[in-house]
Design a protein around this motif. Structure first.
Motif, PDB file in Angstrom:
ATOM      1  N   LEU A  71      -8.159  26.586  -7.479  1.00 27.91           N
ATOM      2  CA  LEU A  71      -7.398  25.698  -8.357  1.00 27.91           C
ATOM      3  C   LEU A  71      -8.344  24.871  -9.225  1.00 27.91           C
ATOM      4  O   LEU A  71      -8.114  24.697 -10.430  1.00 27.91           O
ATOM      5  CB  LEU A  71      -6.519  24.781  -7.511  1.00 27.91           C
ATOM      6  CG  LEU A  71      -5.648  23.774  -8.275  1.00 27.91           C
ATOM      7  CD1 LEU A  71      -4.568  24.492  -9.075  1.00 27.91           C
ATOM      8  CD2 LEU A  71      -5.010  22.773  -7.303  1.00 27.91           C
ATOM      9  N   GLY A  72      -9.414  24.362  -8.610  1.00 31.82           N
ATOM     10  CA  GLY A  72     -10.382  23.580  -9.362  1.00 31.82           C
ATOM     11  C   GLY A  72     -11.067  24.393 -10.445  1.00 31.82           C
ATOM     12  O   GLY A  72     -11.232  23.923 -11.577  1.00 31.82           O
ATOM     13  N   LEU A  73     -11.462  25.620 -10.109  1.00 32.15           N
ATOM     14  CA  LEU A  73     -12.106  26.480 -11.094  1.00 32.15           C
ATOM     15  C   LEU A  73     -11.155  26.810 -12.238  1.00 32.15           C
ATOM     16  O   LEU A  73     -11.561  26.866 -13.408  1.00 32.15           O
ATOM     17  CB  LEU A  73     -12.595  27.767 -10.423  1.00 32.15           C
ATOM     18  CG  LEU A  73     -13.788  27.607  -9.483  1.00 32.15           C
ATOM     19  CD1 LEU A  73     -14.046  28.914  -8.728  1.00 32.15           C
ATOM     20  CD2 LEU A  73     -15.037  27.205 -10.262  1.00 32.15           C
ATOM     21  N   ALA A 103      -8.383  16.761 -17.333  1.00 29.87           N
ATOM     22  CA  ALA A 103      -7.517  17.894 -17.025  1.00 29.87           C
ATOM     23  C   ALA A 103      -7.614  18.353 -15.581  1.00 29.87           C
ATOM     24  O   ALA A 103      -6.669  18.973 -15.069  1.00 29.87           O
ATOM     25  CB  ALA A 103      -7.845  19.066 -17.961  1.00 29.87           C
ATOM     26  N   PHE A 104      -8.729  18.084 -14.891  1.00 27.11           N
ATOM     27  CA  PHE A 104      -8.873  18.638 -13.539  1.00 27.11           C
ATOM     28  C   PHE A 104      -9.199  17.604 -12.461  1.00 27.11           C
ATOM     29  O   PHE A 104      -9.015  17.890 -11.272  1.00 27.11           O
ATOM     30  CB  PHE A 104      -9.916  19.759 -13.504  1.00 27.11           C
ATOM     31  CG  PHE A 104     -11.246  19.410 -14.116  1.00 27.11           C
ATOM     32  CD1 PHE A 104     -12.208  18.726 -13.396  1.00 27.11           C
ATOM     33  CD2 PHE A 104     -11.543  19.786 -15.416  1.00 27.11           C
ATOM     34  CE1 PHE A 104     -13.436  18.411 -13.949  1.00 27.11           C
ATOM     35  CE2 PHE A 104     -12.775  19.487 -15.988  1.00 27.11           C
ATOM     36  CZ  PHE A 104     -13.724  18.792 -15.253  1.00 27.11           C
ATOM     37  N   LEU A 257      -1.276  15.531  -9.237  1.00 25.52           N
ATOM     38  CA  LEU A 257      -1.661  14.115  -9.211  1.00 25.52           C
ATOM     39  C   LEU A 257      -2.078  13.615 -10.592  1.00 25.52           C
ATOM     40  O   LEU A 257      -2.581  14.387 -11.414  1.00 25.52           O
ATOM     41  CB  LEU A 257      -2.829  13.921  -8.247  1.00 25.52           C
ATOM     42  CG  LEU A 257      -2.538  14.062  -6.765  1.00 25.52           C
ATOM     43  CD1 LEU A 257      -3.854  14.155  -5.991  1.00 25.52           C
ATOM     44  CD2 LEU A 257      -1.708  12.882  -6.269  1.00 25.52           C
ATOM     45  N   PRO A 258      -1.923  12.326 -10.849  1.00 20.62           N
ATOM     46  CA  PRO A 258      -2.545  11.742 -12.044  1.00 20.62           C
ATOM     47  C   PRO A 258      -4.053  11.900 -11.970  1.00 20.62           C
ATOM     48  O   PRO A 258      -4.639  12.048 -10.892  1.00 20.62           O
ATOM     49  CB  PRO A 258      -2.141  10.266 -11.969  1.00 20.62           C
ATOM     50  CG  PRO A 258      -0.938  10.230 -11.100  1.00 20.62           C
ATOM     51  CD  PRO A 258      -1.122  11.344 -10.104  1.00 20.62           C
ATOM     52  N   THR A 259      -4.698  11.868 -13.116  1.00 20.50           N
ATOM     53  CA  THR A 259      -6.138  12.046 -13.154  1.00 20.50           C
ATOM     54  C   THR A 259      -6.868  10.846 -12.555  1.00 20.50           C
ATOM     55  O   THR A 259      -6.274   9.790 -12.323  1.00 20.50           O
ATOM     56  CB  THR A 259      -6.605  12.291 -14.598  1.00 20.50           C
ATOM     57  OG1 THR A 259      -7.918  12.827 -14.583  1.00 20.50           O
ATOM     58  CG2 THR A 259      -6.584  11.003 -15.403  1.00 20.50           C
TER      59      THR A 259
END
Length: 300
Positions: A71-73, A103-104, A257-259
């Motif tokens: 998901l992170g990638l 964005a991540f 989640l919010p950033t």
């Protein structure tokens, strides 16, 4: 679950920082010093404690860890690809470098509170796994484009970055079985609480919504990744990797989640447009009121 009640404290602190900076003697020079304190001391202590204090059971959560990394990638790849999206081909590359992290990256404080409400102690253990495996990746992903555009050495920037130092130190202690002494926990907990409050207020103090108006397409792209595309990716990963219902719920919550509030601090301290990033952090906090019910209510 009342998502508005969960997100309201963060949004209120951002608003407090904005009002204090604009309408009281606590003007911009004061908040510059606050940013320095948060970036070099408060946030690193919080990150270290969050990662080091919860033992990782690698075998039982390998599927969730793999899903978190994938998901992170996916988030980093989508964020980096924004300049090639239709309508974003002429985006300012420095603004993209500063904003891509939005964005991540994720708000770990909301992540911990939400996971405990979803699954109690098990939820806290599962979110600790995602924090442990994703924070190093996300911090590297956040620093790399800014170091590149600032024409500074990437590895030099990483070595000097206190957030990354704290992350790897926490992971090392966790994997080696080292623990923070119990008598030190209350002090570290207070430092963590201070980092949350001051980091969010500093983000509000640096906020200028006019900068969002100048980068509308970039803001839409970054926030669409954070609050729409990543929850969809998480739903697919949960199905493909056959995660159990609790792990799937925690992954979906994590994806929506919010950033991170520290996005503003990092961009500002590296010499980028902190006001733009602060505005994105604020909008992301508001959008979390929609993306969390979407992920946990619809996709789940």
């Amino acid at each position: 679950m009342n998502f508005a009640q969960l997100l309201l404290p963060d949004f209120s602190l951002i608003l407090c920082g904005y009002l204090l900076c604009r309408f009281t003697p606590l003007a911009r020079p004061t908040w510059d010093q606050v940013e320095t304190l948060v970036y070099f001391f408060l946030f690193p202590v919080l990150l270290f404690q969050s990662i080091a204090r919860t033992p990782l059971d690698v075998g039982a959560v390998s599927g969730l860890a793999a899903a978190g990394l994938l998901l992170g990638l996916a988030g980093i790849t989508l964020a980096y690809s924004l300049p090639w999206w239709p309508g974003l081909r002429h985006v300012d590359r420095r603004e993209h470098a500063a904003s891509a992290q939005v964005a991540f990256r994720f708000n770990s404080f909301i992540a911990l509170a939400l996971s405990e409400r979803l699954a109690g102690a098990q939820g806290l253990q599962l979110i600790a796994v995602l924090i442990g495996v994703c924070v190093p990746l996300f911090n590297i992903g956040a620093v790399w484009p800014m170091a590149r555009h600032a024409q500074t050495g990437f590895f030099a920037a990483l070595v000097r970055n206190p957030l990354i130092i704290a992350t790897f130190a926490g992971l090392a202690c966790n994997l080696l079985g080292l623990h923070v002494p119990g008598w030190l926990d209350p002090t570290l907990n207070r430092i963590g609480a201070a980092s949350l409050a001051l980091g969010l207020m500093a983000a509000g103090a640096g906020m200028q919504f006019g900068h969002l108006a100048q980068a509308k397409a970039l803001a839409v792209g970054v926030l669409a990744i954070r609050h729409l595309l990543l929850p969809l990716v998480a739903a697919g990963l949960g199905f493909a990797l056959r995660l159990d219902p609790t792990q799937r719920a925690v992954l979906l919550a994590f994806s929506a989640l919010p950033t991170a509030s520290s996005c503003y601090v990092l961009a500002s301290r590296m010499g980028y447009n902190g006001a733009l990033v602060a505005g994105l952090v604020t909008l992301s906090t508001v959008l979390g009121l929609a993306s969390l019910p979407f992920a946990l209510g619809v996709l789940r």
